[in-house]
Design a protein around this motif. Structure first.
Motif, mmCIF file in Angstrom:
data_model
loop_
_atom_site.group_PDB
_atom_site.id
_atom_site.type_symbol
_atom_site.label_atom_id
_atom_site.label_comp_id
_atom_site.label_asym_id
_atom_site.label_seq_id
_atom_site.Cartn_x
_atom_site.Cartn_y
_atom_site.Cartn_z
ATOM 1 N N GLY A 137 71.370 70.661 79.297
ATOM 2 C CA GLY A 137 69.815 70.917 78.927
ATOM 3 C C GLY A 137 69.149 69.424 78.659
ATOM 4 N N LYS A 138 68.173 69.791 77.983
ATOM 5 C CA LYS A 138 67.293 68.495 77.890
ATOM 6 C C LYS A 138 67.839 67.619 76.917
ATOM 7 N N ASP A 139 68.665 67.722 75.782
ATOM 8 C CA ASP A 139 69.117 66.737 75.040
ATOM 9 C C ASP A 139 69.982 65.926 75.826
ATOM 10 N N ASP A 140 70.833 66.603 76.813
ATOM 11 C CA ASP A 140 71.720 65.821 77.746
ATOM 12 C C ASP A 140 71.044 64.899 78.860
ATOM 13 N N TYR A 141 69.864 65.296 79.150
ATOM 14 C CA TYR A 141 69.118 64.523 79.971
ATOM 15 C C TYR A 141 68.491 63.221 79.295
ATOM 16 N N VAL A 142 68.266 63.369 78.029
ATOM 17 C CA VAL A 142 67.629 62.340 77.095
ATOM 18 C C VAL A 142 68.949 61.355 77.013
ATOM 19 N N SER A 143 70.044 61.869 76.596
ATOM 20 C CA SER A 143 71.277 61.131 76.558
ATOM 21 C C SER A 143 71.683 60.154 77.762
ATOM 22 N N HIS A 144 71.591 60.893 78.687
ATOM 23 C CA HIS A 144 71.813 60.431 80.198
ATOM 24 C C HIS A 144 70.903 59.290 80.454
ATOM 25 N N PHE A 145 69.508 59.379 80.122
ATOM 26 C CA PHE A 145 68.519 58.423 80.403
ATOM 27 C C PHE A 145 68.907 57.060 79.296
ATOM 28 N N ASP A 146 69.263 57.467 78.193
ATOM 29 C CA ASP A 146 69.431 56.275 77.384
ATOM 30 C C ASP A 146 70.659 55.378 77.803
ATOM 31 N N TYR A 147 71.457 56.123 78.388
ATOM 32 C CA TYR A 147 72.863 55.500 78.693
ATOM 33 C C TYR A 147 72.276 54.618 79.938
ATOM 34 N N LEU A 177 65.232 72.237 87.089
ATOM 35 C CA LEU A 177 64.924 70.786 87.734
ATOM 36 C C LEU A 177 63.464 70.208 87.150
ATOM 37 N N LYS A 178 62.741 71.179 86.876
ATOM 38 C CA LYS A 178 61.450 70.822 86.286
ATOM 39 C C LYS A 178 61.622 70.131 84.832
ATOM 40 N N LEU A 179 62.409 70.726 84.219
ATOM 41 C CA LEU A 179 62.718 70.117 82.756
ATOM 42 C C LEU A 179 63.287 68.897 83.086
ATOM 43 N N PHE A 180 64.266 68.882 83.899
ATOM 44 C CA PHE A 180 65.076 67.418 84.120
ATOM 45 C C PHE A 180 63.799 66.267 84.492
ATOM 46 N N THR A 181 63.119 66.569 85.462
ATOM 47 C CA THR A 181 62.058 65.402 86.081
ATOM 48 C C THR A 181 61.282 65.252 84.782
ATOM 49 N N ASP A 182 60.628 66.224 83.841
ATOM 50 C CA ASP A 182 59.675 65.940 83.062
ATOM 51 C C ASP A 182 60.309 65.476 81.858
ATOM 52 N N ASN A 212 58.314 69.259 93.966
ATOM 53 C CA ASN A 212 59.636 69.319 92.951
ATOM 54 C C ASN A 212 59.854 68.293 92.032
ATOM 55 N N GLY A 213 58.742 67.467 91.780
ATOM 56 C CA GLY A 213 58.862 66.574 90.486
ATOM 57 C C GLY A 213 59.382 65.176 90.955
ATOM 58 N N PHE A 214 59.651 65.062 92.260
ATOM 59 C CA PHE A 214 60.144 63.731 92.714
ATOM 60 C C PHE A 214 59.210 62.988 93.292
ATOM 61 N N ASP A 215 59.492 61.557 93.922
ATOM 62 C CA ASP A 215 58.376 60.857 94.452
ATOM 63 C C ASP A 215 58.870 60.580 95.911
ATOM 64 N N GLY A 216 59.768 60.818 96.303
ATOM 65 C CA GLY A 216 60.497 60.558 97.822
ATOM 66 C C GLY A 216 61.920 61.435 98.016
ATOM 67 N N VAL A 217 62.158 61.565 99.158
ATOM 68 C CA VAL A 217 63.414 61.750 99.892
ATOM 69 C C VAL A 217 64.119 60.962 100.605
ATOM 70 N N ILE A 218 65.396 61.146 100.696
ATOM 71 C CA ILE A 218 66.113 60.318 101.556
ATOM 72 C C ILE A 218 66.545 61.102 102.467
ATOM 73 N N GLY A 219 66.589 61.016 104.027
ATOM 74 C CA GLY A 219 66.869 61.928 105.015
ATOM 75 C C GLY A 219 68.278 62.475 104.756
ATOM 76 N N SER A 220 68.517 63.862 104.882
ATOM 77 C CA SER A 220 69.762 64.578 104.820
ATOM 78 C C SER A 220 70.182 65.284 105.942
ATOM 79 N N GLU A 221 69.597 64.615 107.337
ATOM 80 C CA GLU A 221 70.202 65.225 108.497
ATOM 81 C C GLU A 221 71.668 64.978 108.568
ATOM 82 N N PHE A 222 72.289 63.962 108.092
ATOM 83 C CA PHE A 222 73.826 63.946 108.121
ATOM 84 C C PHE A 222 74.487 64.868 107.339
ATOM 85 N N SER A 223 74.059 65.102 106.102
ATOM 86 C CA SER A 223 74.494 66.281 105.411
ATOM 87 C C SER A 223 74.544 67.502 105.947
ATOM 88 N N THR A 224 73.449 67.781 106.746
ATOM 89 C CA THR A 224 73.256 69.164 107.451
ATOM 90 C C THR A 224 74.080 69.280 108.583
#
Length: 369
Positions: A137-147, A177-182, A212-224
């Motif tokens: 959750g949110k507290d962990d996202y904050v801790s992750h950013f701080d790290y 996801l929205k909570l994460f990006t925000d 979805n709260g992101f700025d760009g994507v990396i092509g995922s054709e290989f993963s597909t």
């Protein structure tokens, strides 16, 4: 000029968890050195040359890698970063080395590889969970950013539009996801950063980052291709095709089942590259992901996937097509994502090997300038 960024695997040093799962001293090289050919003309095993079977506890290795990459036009590395929730990290030592020592003087950014680790990836017949990816959750996202803040503030950190780039490997796995990006954007603002450029990968073809709260994507054709459709591109001569057709009618599709398949899925590299780039343009930031080679049988044995007969010239063709795709972008976004610099147990690397030496790097330099 193009911006070539290559994924970097920090797995080449022992950690207690890998010792416990796989045996004392396990690293990526453990699988690489025991690989063997599984079909005619199969390029296995693979041998590193100039850098050898390196250990990332030796910081000189990272300097040598950076110098080699820079000489052939790679702007920087995208380090895989592992945060499993509640402060649990793994394989963090190479990143900490470059932050603490300020060496090498080579650009980098981070990809949060937010995926549960499973034994089956390494050829283990037990597909059980080794360590679970969690989202507390949110507290962990904050801790992750701080790290990560000291990395984001590092002058070597790779930016787009002046904003530190943070790649999330599997955004679809984040339940809020929205909570994460925000939360991450709010943390960046409070830290005095000019923002943060959130870059998604492993997402569906119709996944719009703006929505979805992101700025760009990396092509995922290989993963597909790797996870869902590789069997449709598999090589076969006419006799084999008839045999499979008959066998499938009688027995179903056992060759598709990872548990019983007798040989890896084999796809000609020349054919595969036709499916690794999109045919259409998007109205958002999209960066193609180019693959010089792939063969994860060192890890997965007969459960693997092989891009067979990759050559430097075919790699150059693949690069040219990707470069053409982004050449109209402004200079800051004329980006090619390379998977990968050093994923040796997946046969997915640019580092010199015994068969091709620096030829893949030479072709890269010819294209990116």
């Amino acid at each position: 000029m193009f911006r070539a960024l290559a994924y970097y695997l920090p797995q080449y040093h022992p950690i207690p968890e890998n010792d416990n799962w796989w045996g004392k001293g396990f690293t990526e090289w453990t699988n690489v050195t025991k690989a063997k050919p599984l079909f005619q003309d199969h390029y296995q095993p693979r041998f590193p040359t100039e850098l050898g079977y390196y250990d990332l506890r030796v910081q000189e290795v990272q300097r040598q890698q950076a110098e080699l990459a820079a000489d052939y036009g790679i702007e920087g590395f995208i380090y895989y970063h592992y945060w499993f929730g509640n402060g649990k990290t793994l394989l963090e030592r190479p990143l900490q080395n470059i932050l603490n020592s300020n060496e090498p003087d080579f650009p980098f950014c981070l990809c949060w590889a937010n995926e549960t680790w499973k034994g089956i990836w390494f050829g283990n017949t037990n597909p059980g969970v080794l360590i679970e990816q969690t989202y507390p959750g949110k507290d962990d996202y904050v801790s992750h950013f701080d790290y990560l803040l000291s990395a984001f503030q590092d002058p070597r950190y790779i930016c787009i539009e002046g904003k530190p780039v943070f790649n999330v490997y599997m955004p679809g796995s984040i339940p809020d996801l929205k909570l994460f990006t925000d939360t991450i954007r709010d943390c960046a603002h409070k830290a005095g950063l000019p923002g943060i450029y959130l870059l998604a990968s492993r997402c569906p073809a119709d996944w719009n980052p703006d929505k979805n709260g992101f700025d760009g994507v990396i092509g995922s054709e290989f993963s597909t291709m790797r996870y869902y459709t590789a069997k449709y591109y598999e090589s076969a001569n006419p006799v084999e095709k008839v045999y499979k057709k008959i066998k499938n009618k009688v027995f179903g599709h056992p060759e598709i089942n990872l548990e019983v398949r007798k040989k890896p899925i084999i796809v000609e590299y020349e054919k595969a590259i036709n499916y690794l780039l999109p045919k259409e343009k998007f109205d958002y930031d999209y960066f193609p992901c180019v693959i010089p080679n792939w063969d994860n049988t060192a890890r997965s044995g007969t459960k693997g996937l092989v891009f067979h007969n990759s050559t430097p010239d075919l790699w150059k063709r693949h690069l040219r097509q990707a470069a053409d795709y982004v050449k109209a972008n402004n200079e800051d976004k004329r980006i090619l994502i390379i998977k990968s610099w050093n994923e040796w147990a997946e046969g997915n690397y640019l580092e010199p090997d015994a068969k091709f030496g620096r030829q893949y790097l030479e072709k890269l330099k010819e294209v990116v300038g």
